[in-house]
Design a protein around this motif. Structure first.
Motif, PDB file in Angstrom:
ATOM      1  N   VAL A   6       3.468  11.698   0.776  1.00 25.25           N
ATOM      2  CA  VAL A   6       2.458  10.931   1.657  1.00 25.25           C
ATOM      3  C   VAL A   6       2.275  11.740   2.839  1.00 25.25           C
ATOM      4  O   VAL A   6       3.249  12.004   3.492  1.00 25.25           O
ATOM      5  N   ALA A  61      -4.816   5.091   3.317  1.00 25.45           N
ATOM      6  CA  ALA A  61      -4.519   3.543   3.607  1.00 25.45           C
ATOM      7  C   ALA A  61      -4.568   3.423   5.266  1.00 25.45           C
ATOM      8  O   ALA A  61      -3.959   4.426   5.950  1.00 25.45           O
ATOM      9  N   PRO A  66       1.797  11.338  -8.141  1.00 25.21           N
ATOM     10  CA  PRO A  66       1.396  11.126  -6.699  1.00 25.21           C
ATOM     11  C   PRO A  66       1.624  12.665  -6.132  1.00 25.21           C
ATOM     12  O   PRO A  66       2.300  13.608  -6.777  1.00 25.21           O
ATOM     13  N   SER A  67       1.139  12.740  -4.927  1.00 25.22           N
ATOM     14  CA  SER A  67       1.509  13.651  -4.112  1.00 25.22           C
ATOM     15  C   SER A  67       2.748  13.289  -3.007  1.00 25.22           C
ATOM     16  O   SER A  67       3.031  12.163  -3.257  1.00 25.22           O
ATOM     17  N   ARG A  77      -3.655  12.154  -6.005  1.00 29.12           N
ATOM     18  CA  ARG A  77      -2.950  11.532  -7.278  1.00 29.12           C
ATOM     19  C   ARG A  77      -3.491  12.023  -8.410  1.00 29.12           C
ATOM     20  O   ARG A  77      -4.889  12.424  -8.551  1.00 29.12           O
ATOM     21  N   ARG A 135      -2.022   6.624   6.199  1.00 24.66           N
ATOM     22  CA  ARG A 135      -1.392   7.410   5.164  1.00 24.66           C
ATOM     23  C   ARG A 135      -2.358   7.769   3.984  1.00 24.66           C
ATOM     24  O   ARG A 135      -3.223   7.267   3.760  1.00 24.66           O
ATOM     25  N   TYR A 169       6.198   2.849  -2.636  1.00 27.69           N
ATOM     26  CA  TYR A 169       4.837   2.924  -3.132  1.00 27.69           C
ATOM     27  C   TYR A 169       4.313   4.159  -2.767  1.00 27.69           C
ATOM     28  O   TYR A 169       4.074   4.682  -1.613  1.00 27.69           O
ATOM     29  N   LEU A 170       3.815   5.045  -3.873  1.00 31.30           N
ATOM     30  CA  LEU A 170       3.104   6.084  -3.619  1.00 31.30           C
ATOM     31  C   LEU A 170       2.106   6.173  -4.719  1.00 31.30           C
ATOM     32  O   LEU A 170       1.776   5.522  -5.537  1.00 31.30           O
ATOM     33  N   VAL A 204      -6.046   8.159  -2.021  1.00 29.72           N
ATOM     34  CA  VAL A 204      -6.020   6.786  -1.406  1.00 29.72           C
ATOM     35  C   VAL A 204      -5.866   7.193   0.108  1.00 29.72           C
ATOM     36  O   VAL A 204      -4.608   7.966   0.410  1.00 29.72           O
ATOM     37  N   THR A 233       0.890  -1.277  -0.033  1.00 25.71           N
ATOM     38  CA  THR A 233      -0.098  -0.176   0.004  1.00 25.71           C
ATOM     39  C   THR A 233       0.803   1.208   0.042  1.00 25.71           C
ATOM     40  O   THR A 233       1.947   1.141   0.129  1.00 25.71           O
ATOM     41  N   ILE A 234       0.390   2.534  -0.267  1.00 31.58           N
ATOM     42  CA  ILE A 234       0.998   3.570  -0.321  1.00 31.58           C
ATOM     43  C   ILE A 234       1.774   3.833   0.985  1.00 31.58           C
ATOM     44  O   ILE A 234       1.593   3.550   2.170  1.00 31.58           O
ATOM     45  N   GLY A 235       2.939   4.296   0.772  1.00 28.82           N
ATOM     46  CA  GLY A 235       3.911   4.560   1.878  1.00 28.82           C
ATOM     47  C   GLY A 235       4.901   3.421   2.061  1.00 28.82           C
ATOM     48  O   GLY A 235       5.883   3.564   2.854  1.00 28.82           O
ATOM     49  N   ASP A 236       4.421   2.216   1.715  1.00 31.67           N
ATOM     50  CA  ASP A 236       5.442   0.990   1.914  1.00 31.67           C
ATOM     51  C   ASP A 236       6.640   1.233   1.269  1.00 31.67           C
ATOM     52  O   ASP A 236       6.705   1.783   0.264  1.00 31.67           O
ATOM     53  N   ILE A 277      -2.594  10.047   0.027  1.00 33.33           N
ATOM     54  CA  ILE A 277      -1.715  10.420  -0.919  1.00 33.33           C
ATOM     55  C   ILE A 277      -2.839  11.018  -1.874  1.00 33.33           C
ATOM     56  O   ILE A 277      -4.118  10.380  -2.171  1.00 33.33           O
ATOM     57  N   GLU A 335      -9.166   0.316   3.220  1.00 34.17           N
ATOM     58  CA  GLU A 335      -8.521   1.336   2.348  1.00 34.17           C
ATOM     59  C   GLU A 335      -9.628   2.196   1.563  1.00 34.17           C
ATOM     60  O   GLU A 335     -10.543   1.488   1.261  1.00 34.17           O
TER      61      GLU A 335
END
Lengths: 382, 671
Positions: free
Chosen positions: B343, B366, B340-341, B335, B331, A381-382, B364, A332-335, B333, B375
Motif C-alpha cells: 500500500v 482511496a 495486491p501490491s 492489483r 492510499r 485490507y489490501l 484503487v 477500504t484498502i489499508g484499513d 494499491i 474512491e
C-alpha cells in the motif's frame, strides 16, 4: 524251609493264617489231618468315601472318590449312586439305591440340592460293603460389581479418574458374578451425591428394561456414591459401593475456527466479504456443535463478536450466531480491522473473570488450562 | 447415495478433463532464459515457485521476454474445479496470469431428457472480452455442444441428459493472458440432493491429516451411511526469505484449487505449519511485511516450504486534487487478480511509493477519510496500468473537478427530541453506477531514456464514514454535489434504535440532514413443518454490503409463528434478510435456509416458509483404516439452487469410534 513248604502246600489260605500265632496250631492240625483244604472263607471288602471334596458348591462339578480294600486281596469293584436328600439309615438294604454306576470315581456335574452319595465295594465273591455321605451343596454368594462408562459427552478430561460435569454416566452391573450361575436381582441406590445435586439413578434411554444398567446425569461436581446389591434366588446378597468423581466445570475452549485460530493476521480484498466462523467449542456442558447424541444437560455456547477499526476500541457487534461477516465494501484498502470472538458457557461469571483478567490488547485469552476463550484476528485490507 | 470424491481433486480433474497438463504430468516448460526487457509477466520475476529460478523446470506460461529466470514449475495453469457449485473460479495458480475467469451456474443441475444447464462466464478486473471459447465434456468423454444464450457468448446452455460430471472450460480473448476457467459441475439425477462434507480432524499432535471435502448425493427421504476416508498429508513448513536468504515475516495463504479449504497464517514468529495433500494443487499467496511486493504462485506438497521473494518493482507517484493540490493520506494499491501490491500512502506532498510485480494491473486509490473525494478505480486489461519491471514507473492520480458542497448530518433519537452522541454515519453515492472521478497518468521511463505515458480514466463512487460529535453532528465537507445514501449507525447505548437509512440531495450550497433514528420493525411469519415447528430458532441475516445489521433471532412458538426484531430499509431501498431455520439437534427437522425477505419501512409479514424434514445420515470418518474421533464434520449444500452454499447446513463432531450422524434436509428442497 519247612514253613515255605507248608505255604506251597496250603496256598493262600495257609499263608493268610500264618501270622496268626494263636491259631497256628489249629492250622497245622487241619493241614495234617485233612491234607490241603481249599474251600476258604471269603472276607468282604472295606470302603470309605474320601474326605475330599470337603465343600461341594452349588452348580459346581464335584468328584467323589473312595478308598476300598479287600482283606482277601480280591479285586474290588466300586459302584456309585446318589439319592436325593440326606442319607438314610443304611442298615436296611432296602434303602440302598438300586441304580448304580460302576466306575472308580463319581462326578456330580451340577449339584444344587442336598443329596446322598453312595459307594458300594464288591469283591468277586459278591461280598459287598458300602459307604455313604450326605452332601449339602453350598451356595456362592454373588459378587456385586459396578463399572462406569461415560456416555456423553465423549470428552477427554485432564483427570482420567474423573468424569466430566454435565455428562451422562452409565452404571453397569452386569459384570457382577455368581459362581453358581444363579439368577440375580439388582438393587441400585444413589447413597450420596454432592450438595445441591438432584441427580437420580434412572433407566438409560437405550436400556429401559435392563435392571443391570442405570444412568446418572452428573449435574453437580463432586462425589457420587452408588450402591449395588446383587442377590441370588437363594437370598444370598452382596453389595458394592462405587464413588464416581465428577470434575469441576471446565472452561469452554475455542478448538477450531475459520480462519484458523493461529491465523492472527489475515489479508483480504475490501470488495469481498470476510466471514468468521467458530467451528468447534470443546466444553463439558456447552459444546459446539453437538455430537450426534447431545446431552440433556447440554447448554448453548454464547458467542460474542467485537469489531474494531484500527486502534479504536473494539465494539460489541453480535451474540446470536457462531459466525460474523464483515460485509463487502465496508472498509477500504489499508484499513486494519480487529475482529474478536469470545465464548462463554453457562458459568458466565467464571469465564468473565478470565476474560477480564486478560490483556485486552492481546490477540488471545486463555485460562489456566491453556485453552482459548478469546481470539482476535487482524484483517489487513489490501 | 453416491459419493463423488473430491479428496483427490487433481486426479479427478485430470480424469475428467485431461486439461491440467502440468499437474497431470504434462510436459514441463523449458527453463526460462534471461529476458531482454519488456516482459509483461510478473510471475517470472521471482524465478519460479519457491525461488527455484535456476532449476527452471516448468512453467508453461513464463511469458515471452520474461525478465529473469523461468516461470513456475509443475502445477502452474491449473484451474479450480468446484464441483456442482454455483461459482467456480478459474483459480489463481501459475506464475503468469493476468486475469481470472469466473464461472457461475445459472440453472438447476438436475438431469433429464430436456434439461439444460446454463452457465455464465465473467472475467476479473473488468476486462473487455472479444471472444469466448467454451468446451463441455461429459465424464464419459463425449463432447457436449454449447449454445449461446440470447446471443450473449458469455452465457451458454448445454444439454444435461444424464447425471454425472460435466467438465466445463472457458477461455476469454482479452488481449492479455487470462487463465481459463476449468470447472467440473455435478449434475444430479432427479430427486437427488448433493452435499459437500468437510471434515477437519482434531489438532492432535502427529496427526498429519488436512481438512478435506467429499461430495455425497443423497436421495429424497432415504437414510444413508457415508464413509469419509481421509488421506494423510505432507507437512510443509512455509516461510519467506529474501534473495540473500534473510527470513521475511509474511502472511501466507494456501488455497486448495478444488475445494474451499484454506490455510493461512503469519510467519512473524515461525514458519507456517501446513499439511498438504500429496496430489493436490494449491495457490499460495505471500504478502511479506515491509517493502516487498506480494506474490502469488501455484504449489504442491512436493516443493519445499522455503519461498524466495524478490522485492519486486518500485512504483512512485503523486495524488492531487482537481486544483493540483497534493492530497495527503490517500492510499494507493495495484492489483493483479487476488495479488495486491504493497500500500502506498501519500505524504504531505501527495507523494507515495509502493512495490508491485510487473504486468498489467488495476488500481484503487482511496482518499483520506473525510476528504469528500470518491474512491478511484482503474481497471486492468489492455487499457490497464502497465508496470515495467525495468522502467521507472510513476503514477499520478488527479481527481476531477466537481461542484462540491458540505453535507452535515445530525443524528437524533427515535422521537427526534434530542441529538445522539456516539453514532456513526456512512455516506455513499446513491448509485450503483461508477462514474469517472479522475485520471491516472502512468509513466514508464526506460533506462534508455524513452518514456511511455498513458492517461487512464478512474471511476468510482463516494463512500465515507465518520463519527458524530457530542452534539450528534458530523460534517462531510467537499462532497461532489449529487444524491447520497446516508446511513446512521446507532450507538450501543440505544438498543431499540435501528440502522437508519435515508437519501439526500447535496447542492453546492450544502445540506444538513436531520436523521431521527428509526425504530426496529417486526418481521413476522409462520414456519410450516411436518410435526410442527415449535421451538425452531429462526435467524434473519442481513445481506447488505457496507453496513449490516446484527443477526436477529427468534424462537418459533405455537403453530410455527415467529417474530423478528430487525432493522428496516429506507423509503427507497430494501434491506434484504436471509431467513434460516435452525431446529433443535436430534429432532425431525433439518436446518433450512428458508428464503430472502426484503423489507423497507414498517412491520412486515413474511410468506410462509417450510422447514425441511430431516433425513438422518450416519457415517464414519476414517484414515488409513483408523477411526478418527473428535473430527468436525460440516455439511454444505452444493446444489445449483442453494441459497447459501457457504454456511453449513449441519455440523457435528465424530465420536471416538469415528461415527457421526447429521440431519440433512429431505426431498429436493434447497437448503
Amino acid at each position: 524251609m519247612a514253613y515255605s513248604l507248608l505255604l506251597d502246600r496250603c496256598g493262600r489260605f495257609c499263608s493268610r493264617f500264618f501270622p496268626i500265632a494263636g491259631v497256628f496250631g489249629a492250622a497245622v492240625v487241619l493241614v495234617l489231618g485233612g491234607g490241603c483244604y481249599t474251600n476258604r472263607i471269603n472276607v468282604p471288602p472295606t470302603v470309605e468315601i474320601n474326605e475330599a471334596p470337603i465343600d461341594v458348591w452349588r452348580g459346581q462339578r464335584a468328584t467323589f472318590t473312595a478308598t476300598a480294600s479287600d482283606p482277601d486281596r480280591d479285586v474290588v469293584t466300586l459302584e456309585w449312586a446318589i439319592t436325593t436328600g440326606a442319607c438314610p439309615d443304611a442298615q436296611d438294604p432296602a434303602t440302598w439305591p438300586a441304580a448304580r454306576e460302576t466306575r472308580p470315581s463319581y462326578v456330580v456335574p451340577s449339584p444344587s440340592d442336598p443329596f446322598c452319595i453312595w459307594v458300594f465295594a464288591t469283591d468277586p465273591y459278591g461280598a459287598t460293603k458300602h459307604a455313604h455321605r450326605s452332601v449339602d451343596p453350598k451356595n456362592h454368594v454373588p459378587v456385586a460389581r459396578i463399572d462406569v462408562e461415560l456416555v456423553e459427552p465423549p470428552l477427554p478430561i485432564s483427570a482420567p479418574e474423573e468424569a466430566p460435569l454435565y455428562g451422562q454416566l452409565r452404571m453397569i452391573g452386569y459384570n457382577s458374578m455368581d459362581e453358581d450361575d444363579d439368577p440375580l436381582s439388582f438393587t441400585w441406590f444413589l447413597s450420596a451425591s454432592p450438595t445441591g445435586s438432584t441427580a437420580q439413578l434412572i433407566n438409560c434411554a437405550d436400556a429401559i428394561d435392563d435392571p443391570t444398567i442405570r444412568c446418572l446425569w452428573a449435574e453437580q461436581p463432586g462425589d457420587y456414591e452408588i450402591q449395588l446389591s446383587v442377590s441370588d434366588n437363594l437370598g444370598a446378597t452382596s453389595m458394592v459401593k462405587r464413588i464416581v468423581k465428577v470434575a469441576d466445570d471446565q472452561l469452554p475452549c475455542l478448538s477450531q475456527t475459520t480462519p484458523m485460530l493461529n491465523a492472527t493476521v489475515l489479508v483480504r480484498d475490501p470488495k469481498e466479504e470476510v466471514r468468521f466462523d467458530v467451528d468447534r467449542v470443546t466444553d463439558d456442558g456447552d459444546p459446539f456443535p453437538f455430537s450426534s447424541s447431545p446431552s440433556s444437560l447440554s447448554g448453548v455456547t454464547q458467542f460474542s463478536w467485537f469489531v474494531g477499526v484500527g486502534m479504536e476500541p473494539l465494539e460489541f457487534r453480535d451474540r446470536n450466531f457462531p459466525s460474523l461477516t464483515l460485509p463487502a465494501d465496508a472498509f477500504t484498502i489499508g484499513d486494519e480491522i480487529q475482529v474478536r470472538v469470545e465464548i462463554q458457557d453457562r458459568k458466565l461469571a467464571k469465564v468473565r473473570a478470565i476474560l477480564d483478567a486478560c490483556d485486552p490488547k492481546a490477540a488471545t485469552c486463555a485460562g489456566s488450562s491453556g485453552c482459548l476463550q478469546r481470539v482476535t484476528w487482524t484483517v489487513r485490507y489490501l | 447415495m453416491k459419493s463423488r470424491a473430491s479428496l483427490l481433486p487433481v486426479l479427478l480433474s485430470c480424469a475428467a478433463l485431461a486439461l491440467l497438463d502440468a499437474a497431470c504430468g504434462g510436459s514441463e516448460g523449458a527453463p526460462g532464459t534471461a529476458g531482454t526487457g519488456g516482459g509483461t509477466v510478473d510471475g517470472a520475476v521471482d524465478g519460479g515457485i519457491f525461488g527455484d529460478a535456476s532449476a527452471g523446470s516448468g512453467g508453461a506460461t513464463a511469458g515471452s521476454g520474461g525478465s529473469v529466470g523461468s516461470g513456475g514449475r509443475g502445477v502452474s495453469g491449473t484451474g479450480g474445479a468446484a464441483t456442482g457449485g454455483t461459482t467456480g473460479a478459474g483459480g489463481a495458480g501459475g506464475a503468469a496470469v493476468g486475469c481470472f475467469i469466473t464461472l457461475t451456474t445459472l440453472s438447476a443441475l438436475e438431469s433429464g431428457p430436456n434439461m439444460r444447464a446454463r452457465m455464465k462466464a465473467s472475467v476479473s478486473n473488468g476486462l473487455r472480452v472479444t471472444a469466448w471459447t467454451w468446451q463441455v465434456q461429459f465424464e464419459n468423454g463425449n463432447q457436449i455442444p454449447t449454445t449461446p444464450f440470447n446471443d450473449d457468448p458469455s452465457v451458454v446452455d448445454f444439454a444435461i441428459k444424464s447425471p454425472g460430471r460435466y467438465a466445463v472450460k472457458v477461455q476469454a480473448g482479452t488481449g492479455i493472458e487470462c487463465r481459463a476457467a476449468d470447472v467440473v459441475v455435478t449434475v444430479m439425477a432427479p430427486g437427488m440432493s448433493s452435499f459437500r462434507f468437510r471434515v477437519t480432524p482434531p489438532a492432535t499432535a502427529g496427526l498429519d491429516i488436512p481438512t478435506q471435502e467429499q461430495d455425497i448425493e443423497v436421495g429424497p427421504d432415504v437414510s444413508a451411511t457415508v464413509r469419509l476416508d481421509l488421506s494423510a498429508g505432507t507437512n510443509v513448513q512455509m516461510a519467506a526469505y529474501d534473495t540473500t536468504g534473510r527470513y521475511i515475516p509474511a502472511y501466507v495463504r494456501i488455497s486448495g484449487l478444488s475445494s474451499g479449504v484454506t490455510i493461512e497464517g503469519h510467519t512473524a514468529r515461525h514458519p507456517l505449519d501446513v499439511v498438504m495433500l500429496p496430489l493436490a494443487a494449491y495457490d499460495v499467496l505471500v504478502v511479506p511485511d515491509g517493502p516487498y511486493a506480494p506474490n502469488l504462485f501455484s504449489a504442491t506438497s512436493a516443493q519445499p516450504g522455503r519461498i524466495q521473494i524478490e522485492q519486486g518493482t518500485y512504483v512512485s507517484g503523486k495524488v492531487v486534487n482537481a486544483a493540483g493540490d497534493p492530497v495527503s493520506g490517500a492510499r494507493v494499491i495495484l492489483r493483479s487478480g487476488i495479488r495486491p501490491s504493497t500500500v502506498g500512502l501519500s505524504d504531505q506532498l501527495g507523494e507515495f511509493s509502493l512495490w508491485t510485480r510487473a504486468g498489467t494491473l488495476s488500481a484503487v486509490i482511496a482518499p483520506p477519510p473525510g476528504a469528500g473525494l470518491p474512491e478511484a478505480n482503474v481497471a486492468a486489461g489492455p487499457a490497464g496500468i502497465t508496470i515495467d519491471g525495468y522502467a521507472a514507473n510513476r503514477l499520478t492520480m488527479t481527481w476531477a473537478a466537481a461542484n462540491r458542497g458540505t453535507l452535515s448530518v445530525l443524528v437524533k433519537t427515535t422521537d427526534g427530541s434530542s441529538p445522539v452522541a456516539g453514532a456513526r454515519v456512512r455516506v455513499e453515492s446513491d448509485t450503483t453506477q461508477a462514474s469517472v472521478v479522475g485520471t491516472l497518468r502512468v509513466e514508464n521511463a526506460s533506462p534508455s531514456g524513452a518514456t511511455q505515458t498513458a492517461t487512464l480514466d478512474a471511476t468510482g463512487v463516494v463512500r465515507t464514514e465518520l463519527n458524530v460529535d457530542a452534539t450528534g453532528l458530523t460534517r462531510f465537507p467537499g462532497l461532489p454535489v449529487g444524491s447520497y445514501k446516508v446511513t446512521a449507525v446507532p450507538p450501543g447505548t440505544i438498543p431499540e434504535a435501528a440502522l437508519t437509512t435515508t437519501h439526500v440531495g447535496l447542492t453546492a450550497a450544502g445540506f444538513t440532514a436531520t436523521v431521527p433514528l428509526a425504530s426496529r420493525v417486526m418481521l413476522s411469519g409462520t414456519l410450516l413443518a411436518k410435526g410442527g415447528a415449535n421451538g425452531v430458532r429462526v435467524m434473519a441475516i442481513d445481506q447488505s454490503t457496507g453496513i449490516t445489521a446484527p443477526v436477529a433471532l427468534a424462537i418459533a412458538g405455537d403453530r410455527g409463528a415467529y417474530s423478528l426484531s430487525v432493522d428496516p430499509g429506507s423509503q427507497m431501498v430494501d434491506r434484504v434478510y436471509r431467513l434460516v431455520a435452525d431446529p433443535p439437534v436430534g429432532g425431525t427437522l433439518a436446518r433450512t435456509v428458508l428464503g430472502v425477505v426484503p423489507i423497507r419501512v414498517g412491520n412486515k409479514v413474511a410468506p410462509d416458509f417450510t422447514v425441511a424434514t430431516a433425513v438422518p445420515v450416519t457415517g464414519f470418518v476414517v484414515s488409513d483404516g483408523q477411526a478418527i474421533g473428535g473430527a468436525v464434520v460440516q455439511v454444505f449444500c452444493v446444489s445449483a439452487t442453494c441459497l447459501d452454499p457457504t454456511s453449513p447446513i449441519a455440523e457435528t463432531v465424530t465420536l471416538q469410534n469415528g461415527s457421526f450422524t447429521v440431519a440433512l434436509p429431505a426431498s429436493t428442497q434447497s437448503p
